[in-house]
Write a protein that holds these residues in place. Structure first.
Motif, PDB file in Angstrom:
ATOM      1  N   LYS A   1      21.860  -2.119  25.763  1.00 46.88           N
ATOM      2  CA  LYS A   1      22.545  -3.102  26.494  1.00 46.88           C
ATOM      3  C   LYS A   1      21.309  -4.236  26.846  1.00 46.88           C
ATOM      4  N   CYS A   2      21.883  -5.496  26.918  1.00 46.47           N
ATOM      5  CA  CYS A   2      20.915  -6.480  27.644  1.00 46.47           C
ATOM      6  C   CYS A   2      20.849  -6.573  29.016  1.00 46.47           C
ATOM      7  N   THR A   3      19.810  -6.461  29.618  1.00 44.80           N
ATOM      8  CA  THR A   3      19.669  -6.402  31.007  1.00 44.80           C
ATOM      9  C   THR A   3      20.063  -7.848  31.886  1.00 44.80           C
ATOM     10  N   LYS A   4      20.463  -8.629  30.794  1.00 47.02           N
ATOM     11  CA  LYS A   4      20.685 -10.048  31.634  1.00 47.02           C
ATOM     12  C   LYS A   4      22.314 -10.375  31.393  1.00 47.02           C
ATOM     13  N   CYS A   5      22.714 -10.048  30.253  1.00 48.50           N
ATOM     14  CA  CYS A   5      24.318 -10.262  30.142  1.00 48.50           C
ATOM     15  C   CYS A   5      25.202  -8.993  29.891  1.00 48.50           C
ATOM     16  N   TYR A   6      24.274  -7.658  30.086  1.00 48.36           N
ATOM     17  CA  TYR A   6      25.128  -6.542  29.768  1.00 48.36           C
ATOM     18  C   TYR A   6      25.730  -6.140  28.630  1.00 48.36           C
TER      19      TYR A   6
ATOM     20  N   VAL B   1      16.261  -7.672  26.303  1.00 46.53           N
ATOM     21  CA  VAL B   1      17.270  -8.933  26.523  1.00 46.53           C
ATOM     22  C   VAL B   1      17.493  -9.410  25.104  1.00 46.53           C
ATOM     23  N   HIS B   2      18.755 -10.066  24.945  1.00 47.16           N
ATOM     24  CA  HIS B   2      18.961 -10.832  23.618  1.00 47.16           C
ATOM     25  C   HIS B   2      17.976 -12.075  23.329  1.00 47.16           C
ATOM     26  N   ILE B   3      17.988 -12.382  22.215  1.00 46.18           N
ATOM     27  CA  ILE B   3      16.970 -13.573  21.958  1.00 46.18           C
ATOM     28  C   ILE B   3      17.564 -14.880  22.903  1.00 46.18           C
ATOM     29  N   HIS B   4      19.077 -14.728  22.858  1.00 49.25           N
ATOM     30  CA  HIS B   4      19.326 -16.056  23.323  1.00 49.25           C
ATOM     31  C   HIS B   4      19.270 -16.251  24.887  1.00 49.25           C
ATOM     32  N   CYS B   5      19.510 -14.685  25.321  1.00 46.95           N
ATOM     33  CA  CYS B   5      19.250 -14.699  26.791  1.00 46.95           C
ATOM     34  C   CYS B   5      17.931 -14.788  27.314  1.00 46.95           C
ATOM     35  N   PHE B   6      17.034 -14.361  26.552  1.00 45.13           N
ATOM     36  CA  PHE B   6      15.620 -14.653  26.834  1.00 45.13           C
ATOM     37  C   PHE B   6      15.363 -16.086  26.875  1.00 45.13           C
TER      38      PHE B   6
HETATM   39 ZN    ZN Z   1      22.219 -10.682  26.535  1.00 44.82          ZN
END
Ligand code: ZN
Ligand code: ZN
Length: 270
Positions: free
Chosen positions: A195-200, A220-225
Motif C-alpha cells: 500500500k502507498c504510504t501517502k494515499c493508503y 508511494v505511487h508515482i502520482h502521489c510522489f
Molecule cells: Zn498513493
C-alpha cells in the motif's frame, strides 16, 4: 556607536530609564546585524548573477542564482577531464556556487566572453583530493569520472581555499538521489499488494510502478510522489513518516552519514 552614546547619555540624565534603553539598544543592534547579513546575501546574489550573465550559452536553469546557490569562487584553472578513457585538457574559468561547479571556456581574445563548457553538481562529487606538487585538485564523481583542476597561478593558498569551499559545499549537499528531507526515493518494482504510504491505496501490480525510499522503506505511487513535489530534486516531500523516530533520523542525514549508508548498502561503491 551612536546607540552606545545614546545609552551613556540616558544613564547620566535619566537613570530610571537606563535598563529600558539598554534593551532597546540590544534590539536595535540585533536588527542591524540581521540587516547587514541580508544586505551581504543580496550583494553576493547580485555578484553571482553578474558572473553568470557573462557566460555565453549557459543553460537557463544554471543562470538562476536562487536555484544554484551563491558563488564562492571564480578562478582560472587548467581543467583535465577523463571521460571513458579519453583525456581532455582546457584552460577554463571555474565558478563554484553552493550547488554547482560551472566550467566555462576562456575566450581566445582577452576582451571576449567565456563560453559554457560543462557543470558538475556538487552532490555528485564524492571526494576532493589535493596534490600540492602539481597544484591540482582532483574531483572524483559518483560515476567514477575524474576532473582535475590545475591552479594556473600555482598558489597553495588558492588551492587550499578551493579545497575548503568544495569540501564545505559537498557536506551541505546530500549525494545524488537524496532529497533535503533525508529520503532517498528510487523508482522500483514494488511487490504486489503493497500500500502507498501517502494515499493508503494498493499499488498497481506492474513493473516500476512506484517510488520507494531505500532509507526508510516508504513506498508511494508515482502520482502521489509527484503530487508532493518530490520529483523535483532538492525539494522536501511532505510525506507522512510512519514513525517520529524515522522523521528525526531523516532530518539529521548528513553527507557523511548518507555516503556511509550507500556504502553499506552497496559495497561496490567503495
Ligand atoms: Zn498513493
Ligand atoms: Zn525515507
Amino acid at each position: 556607536m551612536l546607540f552606545e552614546r545614546l545609552q551613556k547619555a540616558a544613564e547620566k540624565d535619566i537613570p530610571d530609564a537606563a535598563p529600558c534603553v539598554g534593551e532597546i539598544v540590544a534590539a536595535m543592534q540585533d536588527f542591524l546585524d540581521k540587516t547587514n547579513e541580508y544586505k551581504k546575501q543580496a550583494e553576493q546574489l547580485a555578484a553571482t548573477k553578474e558572473i553568470l550573465r557573462q557566460i555565453q550559452q549557459l543553460p537557463t536553469d544554471l543562470g538562476n542564482p536562487t536555484l544554484i546557490g551563491l558563488h564562492l569562487g571564480n578562478d582560472s584553472f587548467k581543467v583535465k577531464t577523463v571521460k571513458s578513457g579519453k583525456v581532455e585538457s582546457i584552460i577554463c574559468a571555474c565558478i563554484l556556487t553552493t550547488k554547482q561547479l560551472i566550467v566555462a571556456n576562456k575566450p581566445p581574445r582577452k576582451d571576449g566572453q567565456s563560453t559554457y563548457a560543462f557543470n558538475i553538481p556538487v552532490d555528485t562529487i564524492m571526494e576532493v583530493r589535493k596534490c600540492e606538487k602539481t597544484f591540482a585538485l582532483e574531483l572524483i564523481q559518483n560515476d567514477g569520472d575524474r576532473v582535475t583542476l590545475e591552479c594556473l597561478k600555482r598558489s597553495k593558498d588558492l588551492l587550499s581555499l578551493w579545497k575548503k569551499h568544495l569540501d564545505e559545499t559537498k557536506s551541505l549537499n546530500l549525494p545524488n538521489g537524496w532529497n533535503s528531507n533525508g529520503h532517498r526515493f528510487q523508482l522500483i518494482t514494488i511487490p504486489e499488494g503493497t500500500k502507498c504510504t501517502k494515499c493508503y491505496q494498493p499499488l498497481p501490480s506492474s513493473v516500476m510502478q512506484g517510488y520507494s525510499c531505500s532509507h526508510c522503506s516508504q513506498t508511494v505511487h508515482i502520482h502521489c510522489f509527484q503530487l508532493v513535489g518530490a520529483a523535483r530534486r532538492g525539494t522536501a516531500p511532505a510525506l507522512p513518516t510512519q514513525h517520529l523516530a524515522v522523521a528525526a533520523y531523516h532530518k539529521n542525514v548528513t553527507r557523511q552519514r548518507a555516503t556511509k549508508f550507500c556504502r553499506t548498502r552497496n559495497p561496490a561503491l567503495t
